[in-house]
Design an enzyme around this catalytic site. Structure first.
Site: not given
Length: 307
Positions: A151-152, A171, A231, A257, A262, A282-285
């Site tokens: 989806g992304i 994919d 991802a 990201d 982490e 880790h802020i992309a989403g």
């Protein structure tokens, strides 16, 4: 003892909806206090986490009444899904709720890295005028390569095409004739790395995808190309990436990201000193809008599950 335990940040309105029906303990600092978290778990029926809380081992053993886990995001590598299933614990990811925010992050990173003009504020303010050095490239007419086509990735493809980019993707879970491809060209994995001006990764972290972006594939990339990973950390071999960016030739920049470690430690981060990289935590989403959508979706699923 609380019925619902929330260990990382969540939209306050969603927390209020949970609290209105069930005793809810919300403390975003719990992720860093394992003892306090363990003390809250014996009677908890629902646990809500983001990506840092490790739902496995001792934590699951302490949560004897646990019935479901809500994941404020989509990746499940911090959750032992098999162990949850074995205990009859249902895991609910927020599938689809942050697709747009990640897609916008990827497109923004590609624009910034390929144009190369927006990281010059300090030198311009200091009186320099490096116009010739900052002549960058347009994304229109260039190729976006996607590894994974969930989806992304499909949201990213739509935005890239709107900017005039050709989009190729790999994919193995989609047949070549699947209508989901639309006007995106399905290609082999190595072709994505070899032909794309911007490669964006959209795969979970598994044994098969760990270090997928390794030294060999990074060496395939076109002169001036860029790599984007929003991802999962570990999909990129970070040491190999740093070496590729230092080399004279192909890969010219990267946006990360997510990281193998982490939060990114100072020692691991030092390998990127002086390189053309955009590093984010880790802020992309996570945007104001996606936080509301993700939190609301998980609150709904937990409420429905608990009845």
């Amino acid at each position: 003892m609380p019925d619902v335990v929330i260990t990382e940040f969540m939209d306050e309105d969603a927390v209020a909806r949970l609290s209105a029906k069930y005793e809810t303990h919300y403390d975003p600092k719990l992720v860093d206090d394992r003892d306090a978290l363990a003390a809250l778990l014996p009677g908890a029926r629902a646990l809500i986490v983001r990506n840092r809380t490790q739902v496995r081992g001792d934590l699951l053993a302490a949560a004897g009444s646990l019935s479901c886990v809500g994941r404020l995001g989509v990746g499940l590598d911090n959750i032992d899904v098999a162990a949850c299933e074995g205990r009859g614990v249902t895991v609910y990811p927020a599938t689809g709720a942050n697709d747009a925010s990640v897609a916008e992050y990827v497109i923004t990173a590609a624009l910034v890295l390929l144009r190369g003009a927006w990281l010059s504020s300090a030198v311009v303010a200091a009186g320099e005028w490096p116009r010739q050095a900052l002549i960058g490239r347009e994304v229109g007419g260039r190729t976006m390569g996607l590894v994974g086509f969930g989806g992304i990735a499909r949201e990213t493809a739509a935005r890239a095409q709107a900017l005039g980019m050709r989009v190729i993707a790999h994919d193995p879970f989609f047949e070549a004739g699947d209508p989901a491809w639309g006007s995106v060209s399905p290609v082999e994995l190595d072709t994505v790395f070899a032909e794309a001006d911007a490669v964006s990764l959209h795969v979970p972290l598994t044994q098969g995808t760990r270090h997928m972006a390794n030294a060999d594939r990074l060496a395939m990339m076109k002169p001036g190309s860029v790599l984007i990973n929003a991802a999962r950390g570990g999909v990129v071999d970070e040491e190999a990436l740093a070496a590729a960016l230092k080399a004279d030739g192909g890969l010219s920049g990267a946006a990360l990201d997510v990281f193998e470690e982490e939060p990114l430690g100072a020692a691991a981060g030092a390998r990127f000193d002086g390189l053309n990289v955009l590093l984010t935590p880790h802020i992309a989403g996570v945007t104001e809008e996606s936080n509301v959508r993700v939190s609301g979706l998980i609150a709904e699923r937990v409420l429905a599950h608990l009845g």
